[in-house]
Design a protein around this motif. Structure first.
Motif, PDB file in Angstrom:
ATOM      1  N   LYS A  44       0.788  -1.378  -0.074  1.00  0.00           N
ATOM      2  CA  LYS A  44      -0.085  -0.007  -0.080  1.00  0.00           C
ATOM      3  C   LYS A  44       0.858   1.296   0.180  1.00  0.00           C
ATOM      4  O   LYS A  44       0.658   2.167  -0.808  1.00  0.00           O
ATOM      5  N   VAL A  47       2.257   1.862  -3.374  1.00  0.00           N
ATOM      6  CA  VAL A  47       1.456   2.555  -4.334  1.00  0.00           C
ATOM      7  C   VAL A  47       1.176   3.925  -4.070  1.00  0.00           C
ATOM      8  O   VAL A  47       1.166   4.850  -5.110  1.00  0.00           O
ATOM      9  N   LYS A  48       1.021   4.397  -2.673  1.00  0.00           N
ATOM     10  CA  LYS A  48       0.746   5.561  -2.585  1.00  0.00           C
ATOM     11  C   LYS A  48       1.953   6.561  -2.942  1.00  0.00           C
ATOM     12  O   LYS A  48       1.983   7.769  -3.426  1.00  0.00           O
ATOM     13  N   GLU A  50       3.905   5.931  -5.365  1.00  0.00           N
ATOM     14  CA  GLU A  50       3.859   6.133  -6.958  1.00  0.00           C
ATOM     15  C   GLU A  50       2.925   7.054  -7.347  1.00  0.00           C
ATOM     16  O   GLU A  50       2.899   8.133  -8.312  1.00  0.00           O
ATOM     17  N   GLN A  51       1.849   7.296  -6.394  1.00  0.00           N
ATOM     18  CA  GLN A  51       0.594   8.178  -6.867  1.00  0.00           C
ATOM     19  C   GLN A  51       1.034   9.464  -6.282  1.00  0.00           C
ATOM     20  O   GLN A  51       0.339  10.441  -6.887  1.00  0.00           O
ATOM     21  N   ALA A  52       1.955   9.683  -5.411  1.00  0.00           N
ATOM     22  CA  ALA A  52       2.514  11.064  -5.129  1.00  0.00           C
ATOM     23  C   ALA A  52       2.964  11.876  -6.248  1.00  0.00           C
ATOM     24  O   ALA A  52       3.794  11.317  -7.072  1.00  0.00           O
ATOM     25  N   ARG A  53       2.288  13.147  -6.400  1.00  0.00           N
ATOM     26  CA  ARG A  53       2.836  13.982  -7.671  1.00  0.00           C
ATOM     27  C   ARG A  53       3.999  14.932  -7.306  1.00  0.00           C
ATOM     28  O   ARG A  53       4.726  15.154  -8.454  1.00  0.00           O
ATOM     29  N   GLU A  57       4.428  15.763  -1.433  1.00  0.00           N
ATOM     30  CA  GLU A  57       3.318  14.680  -1.022  1.00  0.00           C
ATOM     31  C   GLU A  57       3.837  13.392  -0.692  1.00  0.00           C
ATOM     32  O   GLU A  57       3.515  12.755   0.241  1.00  0.00           O
ATOM     33  N   LYS A  58       5.030  13.227  -1.071  1.00  0.00           N
ATOM     34  CA  LYS A  58       5.937  11.953  -0.914  1.00  0.00           C
ATOM     35  C   LYS A  58       6.367  12.072   0.707  1.00  0.00           C
ATOM     36  O   LYS A  58       6.234  11.100   1.517  1.00  0.00           O
TER      37      LYS A  58
END
Length: 79
Positions: A44, A47-48, A50-53, A57-58
């Motif tokens: 999880k 995935v988060k 990878e989705q961070a822009r 955000e990371k």
């Protein structure tokens, strides 16, 4: 995002992470290990990430996963 990080602490690179051979994730705060994620939690997390822009955000994802960093208890830690 602005309401979450009012003091812009996540602009710095305070959190980092490493992935081991068996996909265990070690999250560090100022180079000191604070959390270990395994199996589903690790998946999880990746995935988060990878989705961070962006970088901020990371940093926020890692801050949330480590927990307790919003309560101010990190002030006494030396770095």
């Amino acid at each position: 995002m602005e309401n979450i990080d009012k003091k812009s602490r996540l602009d710095e690179e305070v959190f980092s992470y490493r992935v081991s051979k068996n996909n265990t994730i070690f999250i560090d705060w100022y180079g000191k290990q604070v959390t270990i994620l395994k199996e589903k939690e690790a998946q999880k997390f990746l995935v988060k990430m990878e989705q961070a822009r962006n970088h901020k955000e990371k940093q926020l994802v890692m801050a949330k996963v480590t927990g307790n960093f919003k309560r101010g208890n990190e002030k006494g830690a030396s770095h």
